[in-house]
Design an enzyme around this catalytic site. Structure first.
Site, PDB file in Angstrom:
ATOM      1  N   ASP A 134     -27.517  -7.784 108.400  1.00  0.00           N
ATOM      2  CA  ASP A 134     -26.830  -6.557 107.993  1.00  0.00           C
ATOM      3  C   ASP A 134     -25.524  -6.798 107.252  1.00  0.00           C
ATOM      4  O   ASP A 134     -25.234  -6.131 106.276  1.00  0.00           O
ATOM      5  CB  ASP A 134     -26.643  -5.598 109.173  1.00  0.00           C
ATOM      6  CG  ASP A 134     -25.782  -6.168 110.287  1.00  0.00           C
ATOM      7  OD1 ASP A 134     -25.306  -7.309 110.173  1.00  0.00           O
ATOM      8  OD2 ASP A 134     -25.588  -5.457 111.287  1.00  0.00           O
TER       9      ASP A 134
ATOM     10  N   ASP B 200     -21.173  -2.203 113.591  1.00  0.00           N
ATOM     11  CA  ASP B 200     -21.976  -3.405 113.873  1.00  0.00           C
ATOM     12  C   ASP B 200     -21.557  -4.045 115.186  1.00  0.00           C
ATOM     13  O   ASP B 200     -22.398  -4.392 116.014  1.00  0.00           O
ATOM     14  CB  ASP B 200     -21.842  -4.399 112.715  1.00  0.00           C
ATOM     15  CG  ASP B 200     -22.622  -5.673 112.968  1.00  0.00           C
ATOM     16  OD1 ASP B 200     -23.819  -5.578 113.294  1.00  0.00           O
ATOM     17  OD2 ASP B 200     -22.038  -6.765 112.849  1.00  0.00           O
ATOM     18  N   HIS B 201     -20.268  -4.190 115.398  1.00  0.00           N
ATOM     19  CA  HIS B 201     -19.791  -4.818 116.629  1.00  0.00           C
ATOM     20  C   HIS B 201     -20.038  -3.922 117.842  1.00  0.00           C
ATOM     21  O   HIS B 201     -20.287  -4.420 118.941  1.00  0.00           O
ATOM     22  CB  HIS B 201     -18.319  -5.183 116.503  1.00  0.00           C
ATOM     23  CG  HIS B 201     -18.091  -6.329 115.579  1.00  0.00           C
ATOM     24  ND1 HIS B 201     -17.053  -7.214 115.725  1.00  0.00           N
ATOM     25  CD2 HIS B 201     -18.764  -6.747 114.484  1.00  0.00           C
ATOM     26  CE1 HIS B 201     -17.098  -8.116 114.767  1.00  0.00           C
ATOM     27  NE2 HIS B 201     -18.131  -7.841 114.001  1.00  0.00           N
TER      28      HIS B 201
ATOM     29  N   ASP C 112     -23.609  -4.433 118.655  1.00  0.00           N
ATOM     30  CA  ASP C 112     -23.729  -5.763 119.269  1.00  0.00           C
ATOM     31  C   ASP C 112     -23.317  -5.734 120.736  1.00  0.00           C
ATOM     32  O   ASP C 112     -23.965  -6.337 121.590  1.00  0.00           O
ATOM     33  CB  ASP C 112     -22.870  -6.792 118.531  1.00  0.00           C
ATOM     34  CG  ASP C 112     -23.378  -7.097 117.141  1.00  0.00           C
ATOM     35  OD1 ASP C 112     -24.533  -6.737 116.832  1.00  0.00           O
ATOM     36  OD2 ASP C 112     -22.615  -7.688 116.356  1.00  0.00           O
TER      37      ASP C 112
ATOM     38  N   ASP D  78     -29.489  -8.196 112.903  1.00  0.00           N
ATOM     39  CA  ASP D  78     -28.035  -8.277 113.045  1.00  0.00           C
ATOM     40  C   ASP D  78     -27.450  -9.344 112.126  1.00  0.00           C
ATOM     41  O   ASP D  78     -26.362  -9.160 111.579  1.00  0.00           O
ATOM     42  CB  ASP D  78     -27.665  -8.572 114.504  1.00  0.00           C
ATOM     43  CG  ASP D  78     -26.171  -8.538 114.730  1.00  0.00           C
ATOM     44  OD1 ASP D  78     -25.539  -7.550 114.306  1.00  0.00           O
ATOM     45  OD2 ASP D  78     -25.640  -9.491 115.312  1.00  0.00           O
TER      46      ASP D  78
ATOM     47  N   ARG E 200     -22.467  -6.732 102.153  1.00  0.00           N
ATOM     48  CA  ARG E 200     -21.609  -7.392 101.155  1.00  0.00           C
ATOM     49  C   ARG E 200     -22.309  -7.478  99.800  1.00  0.00           C
ATOM     50  O   ARG E 200     -21.674  -7.304  98.762  1.00  0.00           O
ATOM     51  CB  ARG E 200     -21.199  -8.773 101.648  1.00  0.00           C
ATOM     52  CG  ARG E 200     -20.141  -8.727 102.732  1.00  0.00           C
ATOM     53  CD  ARG E 200     -19.609 -10.096 103.101  1.00  0.00           C
ATOM     54  NE  ARG E 200     -20.585 -10.929 103.778  1.00  0.00           N
ATOM     55  CZ  ARG E 200     -20.877 -10.863 105.084  1.00  0.00           C
ATOM     56  NH1 ARG E 200     -20.259  -9.998 105.850  1.00  0.00           N
ATOM     57  NH2 ARG E 200     -21.767 -11.674 105.617  1.00  0.00           N
TER      58      ARG E 200
END
Length: 150
Positions: free
Chosen positions: A50, A68-69, A72, A47, A55
């Protein structure tokens, strides 16, 4: 892809515990708790990687951040479920309160980021990274000690 692998590790951890103790009221074997601890540490390491990878390769996007969130958020729920299993909490009000408060705080942090444009990761020296790695290490330690005190 990195986010997906991390999320899959958390699902493996959850389903492993679910297969052994579906009601969280049975003692889990130490090896299963140890595997869950390793999955938590591997998940959080991935995590952390990533976003930097996205980027660097120019693949970052608002949709990627949302994914991603979302992973999470689900992983946070799965981590608390793992703790509930090895503490044999069952369907107690305590584990419900922990799960609810953790998810509420996660939501508030995302809400704050939406309106301020800044996602706070720490308050002083203690932050999300330390808590997640701490949960992974605490899970591994619980695999190595007698868990009858829970």
């Amino acid at each position: 892809m990195v986010t997906t692998i991390g999320g899959l590790l958390m699902l493996v951890s959850y389903f492993l515990i679910w297969a052994i103790a579906p009601n969280w009221d049975e003692e889990c074997p130490s090896w299963s708790i140890f595997v869950c601890g390793l999955c938590i540490i591997a998940y959080y390491t991935l995590d952390c990687m990533d976003g930097k990878q996205a980027r660097r390769t120019g693949a970052s996007s608002p949709l990627g951040q949302l994914f991603d969130h979302g992973v999470d958020c689900l992983s946070t729920m799965l981590q608390i479920s793992t703790v509930g299993a090895f503490t044999q909490s069952g369907g107690s009000a305590r584990i419900l309160a922990i799960q609810t408060s953790t998810q509420f705080l996660f939501y508030i942090c995302q809400w704050e980021e939406y309106y301020t444009g800044v996602l706070q990761h720490a308050n002083g020296d203690l932050g999300v990274t330390e808590v997640n790695y701490g949960m992974g290490l605490a899970t591994i330690v619980n695999a190595l000690v007698n868990r009858n005190y829970w």
